[in-house]
Scaffold this active site. Structure first.
Site, short mmCIF file in Angstrom:
data_model
loop_
_atom_site.label_atom_id
_atom_site.label_comp_id
_atom_site.label_asym_id
_atom_site.label_seq_id
_atom_site.Cartn_x
_atom_site.Cartn_y
_atom_site.Cartn_z
N PHE A 132 0.82 -1.22 0.00
CA PHE A 132 0.00 0.00 0.00
C PHE A 132 0.85 1.27 0.00
CE2 PHE A 132 -3.54 -2.63 2.08
CZ PHE A 132 -4.15 -2.86 0.86
N HIS B 242 -0.86 -1.52 7.47
CA HIS B 242 -1.30 -0.33 6.73
C HIS B 242 -2.81 -0.45 6.55
CE1 HIS B 242 -0.01 2.73 3.40
NE2 HIS B 242 -1.26 2.96 3.78
N LEU B 243 -3.54 0.26 7.39
CA LEU B 243 -4.99 0.02 7.42
C LEU B 243 -5.65 0.47 6.13
CD1 LEU B 243 -6.93 2.73 7.93
CD2 LEU B 243 -5.81 2.68 10.13
N HIS B 244 -6.82 -0.10 5.86
CA HIS B 244 -7.54 0.18 4.63
C HIS B 244 -9.00 -0.18 4.82
CE1 HIS B 244 -5.60 -3.78 4.65
NE2 HIS B 244 -6.66 -4.24 4.00
N LEU B 245 -9.85 0.51 4.11
CA LEU B 245 -11.29 0.32 4.21
C LEU B 245 -11.78 -0.42 2.97
CD1 LEU B 245 -14.13 0.96 5.41
CD2 LEU B 245 -14.00 3.17 4.25
#
Ligand code: ZN
Length: 167
Positions: free
Chosen positions: A24, A118-121
């Site tokens: 990401f 690595h956060l993600h929606l």
């Protein structure tokens, strides 16, 4: 119908680990197209197709910041993330006419996050009869549309509906 990604996915993950590069963080450093799968760049987040989609049109909203903790993201990043999610829903409705959506985050590996650092929606269009999103992360999937086709359709629709909407 075409079979997608399971062997390639393993290679992908191994390369990813060997190079110690976050995918990401890597994607926005590339030119946008069917290789990096970025559909749209916002100021603080970008929109990218999932390379291992649950359904056609499965995409993700990703902050440019390499951040695992939702509460550590700046408020303006969170706000733009939700705005982009709403635009994604609008575009997906126009292109795929899904019956429903799942929007959600897996925060942490134990929650099912593939890339926990690595956060993600996730934004996942749904149709009755498809199978459960949360339980299918590592399996080979069979989808009726190739990823590159999905990319071109959604990129065109994003341009038409969000960037340059008709007056
Ligand atoms: Zn990252």
């Amino acid at each position: 119908m075409e079979h997608l990604w399971s062997p390639w996915r393993m290679e992908y993950i191994e390369n990813h680990k060997r190079d110690a590069v976050c995918v990401f963080c890597w994607a926005p450093q590339q030119e946008d197209g069917p290789e990096n799968l970025i559909l749209y760049r916002g100021r603080l987040n970008y929109v990218i197709l999932n390379r291992f989609p649950y359904t056609n049109g499965h995409l993700m909203i990703v902050p440019y910041d390499h951040q695992a903790e939702l509460e550590a993201l700046a408020p303006e990043v969170r706000a733009e993330m939700m705005n982009l999610a709403a635009q994604a829903v609008q575009v997906l409705k126009a292109v795929y006419h899904p019956q429903a959506f799942n929007l959600g985050m897996n925060l942490g590996t134990a929650a099912g996050a593939g890339i926990a650092d690595h956060l993600h929606l996730h934004v996942v269009p749904r149709w009755s009869g498809d199978t459960n999103f949360m339980s299918t992360v590592a399996q080979t999937r069979v989808l009726p549309e190739a990823l590159e086709v999905t990319y071109r359709r959604l990129r065109e629709a994003w341009e038409r509906l969000v960037i340059a909407p008709a007056p």
